[in-house]
Design an enzyme around this catalytic site. Sequence first.
Site, PDB file in Angstrom:
ATOM      1  N   ASP A   1       0.523  -1.207   0.473  1.00 36.56           N
ATOM      2  CA  ASP A   1       0.305   0.096   0.295  1.00 36.56           C
ATOM      3  C   ASP A   1       0.865   1.104   0.059  1.00 36.56           C
ATOM      4  O   ASP A   1       0.629   2.440  -0.703  1.00 36.56           O
ATOM      5  CB  ASP A   1      -0.946   0.194   1.280  1.00 36.56           C
ATOM      6  CG  ASP A   1      -1.876  -1.137   0.762  1.00 36.56           C
ATOM      7  OD1 ASP A   1      -1.725  -2.471   0.733  1.00 36.56           O
ATOM      8  OD2 ASP A   1      -2.894  -1.144   2.031  1.00 36.56           O
TER       9      ASP A   1
ATOM     10  N   GLU B   1       2.024  -9.292  11.577  1.00 34.83           N
ATOM     11  CA  GLU B   1       1.347  -8.564  10.634  1.00 34.83           C
ATOM     12  C   GLU B   1       3.075  -8.650   9.420  1.00 34.83           C
ATOM     13  O   GLU B   1       3.297  -8.832   8.795  1.00 34.83           O
ATOM     14  CB  GLU B   1       0.682  -7.661  10.173  1.00 34.83           C
ATOM     15  CG  GLU B   1       0.198  -6.893   9.176  1.00 34.83           C
ATOM     16  CD  GLU B   1      -0.814  -6.112   8.701  1.00 34.83           C
ATOM     17  OE1 GLU B   1      -0.912  -5.369  10.039  1.00 34.83           O
ATOM     18  OE2 GLU B   1      -1.323  -5.865   7.900  1.00 34.83           O
TER      19      GLU B   1
END
Length: 437
Positions: free
Chosen positions: A174, A408
């Site tokens: 992203d 993550e």
Amino acid sequence: MDQTAPTTPDLLDRARALLGANDTGSFIKPSRTQYPHQWNWDAAFIAIGLSHLDPERGRQEVRALLRGQWRDGMLPHILYPDGPSGYFPTPDFWRVHESPHAPAFPTSGLTQPPVLATAVRLLHERAHDERASLAFVAEVYPALLAWHRWLRSARDPEGTGLVAIIHPWEAGTDNSPRFDAALARLGPVDPPPYERADRRHVAPGERPRALDYDRFMHLIGAYRDLAWEPAAIWERAPFLVRDVLFNAVLHRADQDLRALAALLGEDTAEPDRWLAATATAFEALWDEESGLYLDFDMRAGEPLRENTFATFVPLYAGLPSRTRAERLVREQLQDPRRYAPGGGTRYALPTTAKDCPRFEPRRYWRGPIWLSANWLVIRGLERYGLTASAEALRKDSLELVRRSGFVEYYDPRDGTSCGARGFSWSAALAVDLLMDD
Ligand code: GLC
């Protein structure tokens, strides 16, 4: 190694337990708190982990993802089969029902790196029940082919051999600094009204900045106003980037799609054409002076000059020559000022080179270590027989999950946890790396 760190069998059990806990019964959430829907390349990574633990559950993950395929072949990046949750973007934010191609339940209008054909091939190669597995390959092959065809027609209508992405989210990385210049070029943006939900469970310093988010939303606003029509988007997209990572992942997936076609006795002429075209066109993404693969901003007509881990992903597709592969390892991967441990970091691979002024060790894709990135690079290095480098990166990856669990992303300075806890692909890919023993 710390004496209390989990052993391999322990780690496999923990990975299995986490994937079980994130399983809704029909698909596996990337994270129960942060990402409570189904994501495209997450599903592929999860299926790769499941190819070792529970192949039938792995096949189910692929089938679940394909339920979201659009009528024109597009495979979306998020699927909302169970409707809304607290997650933003909400299912209705995308307004995909305005497209005649959209499926029965809401999805996003973007796609993601096509790891799926590779996952299907790995599931098949590791299957013990050859007949059932072949039947599965025959079942999903047409959908995989349709997606790869869509990528060529919608994202490379001029047939150059390289596809373009229309949003940083399509690259799966992203807020990577590699997109900063292309996003800055948008100028002042006019996003539709929205409210972020991604900082409820994760510290704001580990998430994209407000300006980046405004730009992400601005782009979605522009595409939904075009009813997600590929031809209109191609003509008007404010962000159009020939992304190194996406094209390398696609090239590898085309190789796997071709292998699946051959297995089924299908014609391989189409994937063969794609493979030849990409192998030639990819050369344009190489910058001899810096010794890096660089994304190309089609709207600006120039390369995006940022040094990120994406430069190593072509190895995973077998694209670089041997000399070039060795140069990437020598000048980038092994340099402690850039990617190697030392000079302030203890673990590899930071997702942005440490000497890049935009490197931030805890902020999402701007520096932290992600298991998916490490996995792509490890598999790439192995492909070239660069075993020592692959093994060093594999060792760091497993040390991180032993130390901090399946989170993550990880701070490369000390390996501490960042982002969502209980993150599925970190567990799934750790399984794949552990099974190398
Ligand atoms: C984030 C990541 C993306 C991933 C998604 C779900 O958006 O950037 O790559 O697919 O989370 O895990």
